[in-house]
Design an enzyme around this catalytic site. Structure first.
Site, PDB file in Angstrom:
ATOM      1  N   GLY A  46       0.829  -1.194   0.000  1.00 28.13           N
ATOM      2  CA  GLY A  46       0.000   0.000   0.000  1.00 28.13           C
ATOM      3  C   GLY A  46       0.864   1.244   0.000  1.00 28.13           C
ATOM      4  O   GLY A  46       2.055   1.171   0.319  1.00 28.13           O
ATOM      5  N   GLN A  51       2.718  10.098   1.963  1.00 27.12           N
ATOM      6  CA  GLN A  51       4.046   9.465   2.061  1.00 27.12           C
ATOM      7  C   GLN A  51       4.977   9.943   0.951  1.00 27.12           C
ATOM      8  O   GLN A  51       6.192   9.844   1.073  1.00 27.12           O
ATOM      9  CB  GLN A  51       3.938   7.932   1.985  1.00 27.12           C
ATOM     10  CG  GLN A  51       3.302   7.319   3.216  1.00 27.12           C
ATOM     11  CD  GLN A  51       3.271   5.807   3.107  1.00 27.12           C
ATOM     12  OE1 GLN A  51       2.410   5.237   2.455  1.00 27.12           O
ATOM     13  NE2 GLN A  51       4.230   5.146   3.742  1.00 27.12           N
ATOM     14  N   HIS A 134      -4.509   1.161   7.696  1.00 25.26           N
ATOM     15  CA  HIS A 134      -3.164   1.749   7.791  1.00 25.26           C
ATOM     16  C   HIS A 134      -3.025   2.929   6.816  1.00 25.26           C
ATOM     17  O   HIS A 134      -2.508   3.986   7.180  1.00 25.26           O
ATOM     18  CB  HIS A 134      -2.153   0.636   7.493  1.00 25.26           C
ATOM     19  CG  HIS A 134      -0.716   1.058   7.408  1.00 25.26           C
ATOM     20  ND1 HIS A 134       0.254   0.574   8.265  1.00 25.26           N
ATOM     21  CD2 HIS A 134      -0.067   1.873   6.535  1.00 25.26           C
ATOM     22  CE1 HIS A 134       1.424   1.105   7.932  1.00 25.26           C
ATOM     23  NE2 HIS A 134       1.271   1.893   6.878  1.00 25.26           N
ATOM     24  N   GLU A 135      -3.529   2.747   5.584  1.00 24.28           N
ATOM     25  CA  GLU A 135      -3.410   3.817   4.570  1.00 24.28           C
ATOM     26  C   GLU A 135      -4.328   4.998   4.894  1.00 24.28           C
ATOM     27  O   GLU A 135      -3.932   6.152   4.735  1.00 24.28           O
ATOM     28  CB  GLU A 135      -3.745   3.293   3.167  1.00 24.28           C
ATOM     29  CG  GLU A 135      -2.902   2.125   2.664  1.00 24.28           C
ATOM     30  CD  GLU A 135      -1.421   2.278   2.874  1.00 24.28           C
ATOM     31  OE1 GLU A 135      -0.931   3.422   2.946  1.00 24.28           O
ATOM     32  OE2 GLU A 135      -0.733   1.253   2.978  1.00 24.28           O
TER      33      GLU A 135
HETATM   34  O1  GNR Z   1       4.075  -2.497   2.577  1.00 20.56           O
HETATM   35  C1  GNR Z   1       3.432  -2.412   3.624  1.00 20.56           C
HETATM   36  N1  GNR Z   1       3.215  -3.526   4.366  1.00 20.56           N
HETATM   37  C2  GNR Z   1       2.365  -3.561   5.445  1.00 20.56           C
HETATM   38  C3  GNR Z   1       2.439  -4.674   6.272  1.00 20.56           C
HETATM   39  C4  GNR Z   1       1.612  -4.779   7.359  1.00 20.56           C
HETATM   40  C5  GNR Z   1       0.724  -3.772   7.632  1.00 20.56           C
HETATM   41  C6  GNR Z   1       0.641  -2.658   6.832  1.00 20.56           C
HETATM   42  C7  GNR Z   1       1.473  -2.547   5.741  1.00 20.56           C
HETATM   43  S1  GNR Z   1       1.354  -1.168   4.712  1.00 20.56           S
HETATM   44  C8  GNR Z   1       2.979  -1.089   4.107  1.00 20.56           C
HETATM   45  C9  GNR Z   1       3.104  -0.014   3.033  1.00 20.56           C
HETATM   46  C10 GNR Z   1       2.901   1.339   3.659  1.00 20.56           C
HETATM   47  O2  GNR Z   1       3.673   1.882   4.386  1.00 20.56           O
HETATM   48  N2  GNR Z   1       1.752   1.918   3.420  1.00 20.56           N
HETATM   49  O3  GNR Z   1       1.466   3.106   3.965  1.00 20.56           O
HETATM   50 NI    NI Z   2       2.577   3.160   5.813  1.00 23.50          NI
END
Ligand code: GNR
Ligand code: NI
Length: 185
Positions: A46, A51, A134-135
């Site tokens: 993601g 970012q 998370h995003e």
């Molecule tokens: O690549 C990513 N792996 C991930 C693994 C576990 C939980 C969330 C993530 S998101 C991250 C990419 C990222 O920083 N997205 O904002």
């Molecule tokens: Ni992230």
């Protein structure tokens, strides 16, 4: 095609909230393509626009095995979260090599606009649910370490700042080497 530079925690630009997208034009399409390329190259599952220092509500995710299912979400909003919670070991492209357990709702339903401005809904569980939350957090200026204890977070912050100083030192040394070779000193 352009690889975008990913900001590193604790850069204050990661903590700034993002604004809604209002114009669905060619520039938005190009940005989304570059974000996809940057995410796959990293590699990550993601990426949120802040970012890459763009403070607009745009995220891309691809949690598929074959990395052939890019989901683009513009102006995403969480519609509902499950009661059930799950712990997942999270990472973030803005916090290289840092992995910590975070508890979040196990299932999520999200509403978002596509590249043309049309609304759609997306439901996810497992890694997709983690990734969507998370995003969307990034769009508020929240990173996963904000869920950890202040002590853990400070340890991580110091570690990343120290790493950053070393990266800058190495880059400066390499540059002076190049300049010397070219007789510019
Ligand atoms: O690549 C990513 N792996 C991930 C693994 C576990 C939980 C969330 C993530 S998101 C991250 C990419 C990222 O920083 N997205 O904002
Ligand atoms: Ni992230």
């Amino acid at each position: 095609m352009t690889q975008l530079t990913i900001l590193r925690y604790p850069d204050s630009r990661l903590m700034k909230p993002s604004e809604p997208v209002e114009v669905f034009d060619e520039a938005l399409k190009k940005l989304v393509e570059d974000m996809g390329e940057t995410m796959y190259k990293a590699p990550g599952v993601g990426l949120a626009a802040p970012q890459v220092n763009v403070h607009r509500r745009i995220i891309v995710v691809d949690t598929s095995e074959k990395k052939d299912d890019l989901k683009v979400l513009i102006n995403p909003e969480i519609v509902s979260l499950s009661e059930e919670k799950k712990v997942y070991e999270e990472g973030c492209l803005s916090l290289p090599h840092i992995y910590e357990n975070v508890e979040r709702p196990a299932q999520v339903k999200v509403r978002a606009q596509d590249i043309h401005g049309g609304w759609f809904e997306l439901e996810g569980d497992g890694l997709l649910a983690v990734c969507l939350q998370h995003e969307i957090d990034h769009l508020k200026g929240t990173v996963f370490v904000d869920y950890l204890s202040p002590m853990k977070r400070n340890r991580i912050k110091s570690k990343l700042l120290k790493e950053e100083r070393e990266i800058k030192k190495a880059a400066a040394a390499q540059n002076s080497g190049k300049n010397r070779k070219k007789g510019r000193r």
